[in-house]
Design an enzyme around this catalytic site. Structure first.
Site, PDB file in Angstrom:
ATOM      1  N   ASP A 148       0.853  -1.193   0.000  1.00 19.74           N
ATOM      2  CA  ASP A 148       0.000   0.000   0.000  1.00 19.74           C
ATOM      3  C   ASP A 148       0.882   1.233   0.000  1.00 19.74           C
ATOM      4  O   ASP A 148       1.963   1.248   0.599  1.00 19.74           O
ATOM      5  CB  ASP A 148      -0.919   0.013   1.222  1.00 19.74           C
ATOM      6  CG  ASP A 148      -2.150   0.875   0.994  1.00 19.74           C
ATOM      7  OD1 ASP A 148      -3.215   0.324   0.683  1.00 19.74           O
ATOM      8  OD2 ASP A 148      -2.034   2.115   1.111  1.00 19.74           O
TER       9      ASP A 148
ATOM     10  N   LYS B 188      -0.974   3.465   6.960  1.00 20.84           N
ATOM     11  CA  LYS B 188      -1.725   2.203   6.938  1.00 20.84           C
ATOM     12  C   LYS B 188      -0.785   1.014   7.144  1.00 20.84           C
ATOM     13  O   LYS B 188      -1.085   0.096   7.913  1.00 20.84           O
ATOM     14  CB  LYS B 188      -2.480   2.057   5.620  1.00 20.84           C
ATOM     15  CG  LYS B 188      -3.341   0.795   5.545  1.00 20.84           C
ATOM     16  CD  LYS B 188      -4.027   0.644   4.206  1.00 20.84           C
ATOM     17  CE  LYS B 188      -5.141   1.630   4.029  1.00 20.84           C
ATOM     18  NZ  LYS B 188      -5.913   1.367   2.782  1.00 20.84           N
TER      19      LYS B 188
ATOM     20  N   ARG C 296     -19.001 -10.342   0.945  1.00 21.89           N
ATOM     21  CA  ARG C 296     -19.977  -9.505   1.641  1.00 21.89           C
ATOM     22  C   ARG C 296     -19.314  -8.885   2.863  1.00 21.89           C
ATOM     23  O   ARG C 296     -18.702  -9.590   3.669  1.00 21.89           O
ATOM     24  CB  ARG C 296     -21.178 -10.336   2.113  1.00 21.89           C
ATOM     25  CG  ARG C 296     -22.020 -10.935   1.005  1.00 21.89           C
ATOM     26  CD  ARG C 296     -23.000 -11.933   1.599  1.00 21.89           C
ATOM     27  NE  ARG C 296     -22.300 -13.027   2.270  1.00 21.89           N
ATOM     28  CZ  ARG C 296     -22.861 -13.841   3.168  1.00 21.89           C
ATOM     29  NH1 ARG C 296     -24.118 -13.673   3.520  1.00 21.89           N
ATOM     30  NH2 ARG C 296     -22.155 -14.813   3.719  1.00 21.89           N
TER      31      ARG C 296
ATOM     32  N   HIS D 276     -35.505  -8.858   1.587  1.00 23.66           N
ATOM     33  CA  HIS D 276     -35.889  -8.227   2.848  1.00 23.66           C
ATOM     34  C   HIS D 276     -36.091  -6.728   2.601  1.00 23.66           C
ATOM     35  O   HIS D 276     -35.146  -6.011   2.268  1.00 23.66           O
ATOM     36  CB  HIS D 276     -34.816  -8.458   3.912  1.00 23.66           C
ATOM     37  CG  HIS D 276     -34.547  -9.905   4.176  1.00 23.66           C
ATOM     38  ND1 HIS D 276     -35.441 -10.710   4.847  1.00 23.66           N
ATOM     39  CD2 HIS D 276     -33.508 -10.699   3.829  1.00 23.66           C
ATOM     40  CE1 HIS D 276     -34.960 -11.945   4.912  1.00 23.66           C
ATOM     41  NE2 HIS D 276     -33.789 -11.962   4.304  1.00 23.66           N
TER      42      HIS D 276
ATOM     43  N   CYS E  43     -20.241  -1.382  -3.064  1.00 24.02           N
ATOM     44  CA  CYS E  43     -20.341  -2.142  -4.322  1.00 24.02           C
ATOM     45  C   CYS E  43     -21.568  -1.803  -5.151  1.00 24.02           C
ATOM     46  O   CYS E  43     -21.443  -1.331  -6.282  1.00 24.02           O
ATOM     47  CB  CYS E  43     -20.320  -3.642  -4.018  1.00 24.02           C
ATOM     48  SG  CYS E  43     -18.760  -4.240  -3.347  1.00 24.02           S
TER      49      CYS E  43
END
Length: 434
Positions: free
Chosen positions: A30, A35, A154, A254, A263
């Protein structure tokens, strides 16, 4: 296998840590020195359940390291994954590929042996061709191969998704690149996770098509929820009734305040731009994007309606700010538009979120952040459940009611039964249920 992961954000860090856990030698690269410094101290830049312990275990096992030196990290690698950001470009909504192309140019300077260069970032169709063109300026065709390997993680369940995937999609044009990718993913293949080999452009499109379809399911059930309110039906029962059909399935049905996150919003927009550029419009996705954008402010108006149509001078508490539970991601979160709608109507907004308040405070400077649900609800005229964190599924409704000056609970995630709420003296409003 020796792997370099360019980009130590959400996708790069999770993927790199999981590859290391498979036994590969991984370095995450990175450009942000702070970071890298934090990662070397096992301080995670994102909230993802289980990630800190996974990283620590593999760092201690000498399989995972972090570096700001791309050239040294890429040297002698079998595969280099590009996992940098591809945000929506200002002005036209296309995916901003500048970070992908910049990384490709640096990789071209650093490769010392035949290497597979893998686009893990979500990129529009044809991006791999341009990466290949950039590399070919410096390298001969036998020194590299470009592969598309989209991620399907996810937020909040990324580690499990990586280790137990529904499928692994690999878009490759040459056989030796397929062999390298097969070896990298061999631990998952042994677990019978299906590997789908396709052409590179096909793999790039699979990612966008998958996210657009899921966004469509969410938007569809949200519109059905609105219809349920008009005709006196129950959207949860409708969802179950159609979800039991195996052709449809129960996931992403839902009803709620609309989709957000890193995303779906940018990927649906990027797909629209690709379709427009190729004169092959995707009208359904156009409607999905439009409906979802409008829905978030509509949820703010729903709260105002529950208050009798007037919010000026009233206090409203939001429970949950992140776009979904188990993440600190505030990107395109429905809470942003909901809070703004309420403040535009003259309301004062307080809020509590288990993980997202530090990020949210920068985005919503006029919202009062609090330490818990009951502090947020103190003297509130209405409380709104925006994100379905577990912490909000078992609220002490009697204590909540006592803390409030009003009695309105607006549940935008349908996590409570109306009778459980009303018996505690609260007036209850939900999505798609009367």
């Amino acid at each position: 296998m020796k792997i370099a992961m360019i980009g130590s954000g959400y996708v790069g860090l999770v993927s790199g840590a999981c590859f290391a856990d498979f036994g590969h030698q991984v370095v995450c690269v990175d450009k942000d020195p702070s970071k890298i410094e934090k990662l070397n101290k096992n301080i995670m830049p994102i909230f993802e359940p289980g990630l800190a312990s996974l990283v620590e275990r593999n760092v201690n096992g000498d399989r995972l390291s972090f570096s700001g030196d791309l050239k040294e990290s890429v040297k002698d690698c079998d595969a280099v994954f590009i996992a940098v950001g591809t945000p929506s470009r200002r002005g036209d909504g296309h995916a901003d590929l500048s970070y992908v192309y910049a990384a490709s140019e640096e990789i071209a300077e650093a490769i010392t042996k035949p290497t597979v260069v893998v686009t893990k970032s979500t990129v529009p169709v044809g991006t791999g061709d341009e990466v290949e063109h950039i590399l070919s300026k410096k390298l001969s065709s036998d020194q590299f191969a470009v592969v598309s390997n989209p991620e399907f993680l996810r937020e909040g369940a990324a580690i499990d998704d990586f280790k137990r995937p529904d499928r692994i999609v690999i878009g490759a044009e040459v056989e030796w690149a397929k062999d390298v990718m097969s070896e990298i993913y061999r631990p998952l293949f042994l677990n019978e996770s299906p590997i789908l080999f396709t052409g590179r452009r096909t793999a790039e499109l699979i990612k966008y098509a998958a996210n657009a379809f899921l966004a469509t399911k969410i938007t569809f059930i949200n519109e059905i929820a609105d219809l349920c309110e008009k005709v006196g039906a129950n959207v949860q029962e409708v969802s179950r009734g159609i979800g039991l059909d195996n052709r449809i399935g129960s996931k992403f049905l839902h009803a709620g305040p609309g989709y957000g996150g890193s995303c779906f919003p940018k990927d649906t927009l990027a797909l629209l731009k690709t379709a427009q550029d190729n004169e092959s419009p995707v009208r359904i996705v156009e409607a999905v994007v439009q409906v979802n954008d409008q829905r978030k402010r509509a949820m703010g108006r729903k709260v105002i309606q529950a208050l009798g149509g007037e919010a000026r001078g009233k206090k409203i508490a939001l429970l949950g700010l992140t776009f979904k539970p188990n993440t600190d991601d505030m990107r395109d979160a429905p809470s942003i538009a909901i809070a703004q709608t309420l403040m535009d109507a003259g309301a004062h907004v307080s809020a509590f979120d288990p993980e997202g308040m530090e990020v949210a405070a920068e985005i919503m400077p006029d919202v009062t952040m609090t330490n818990n649900s009951y502090e947020a609800a103190k003297d509130a005229d209405a409380v709104v459940i925006v994100t379905e964190w577990d912490a909000f599924r078992a609220l002490d409704l009697e204590q909540l009611s006592s803390a409030m000056s009003g009695n309105i609970l607006v549940d935008l995630r349908n996590i409570y039964q109306p009778t459980d709420v009303t018996k505690n003296g609260l007036s209850y409003s939900s999505i798609g249920r009367n």
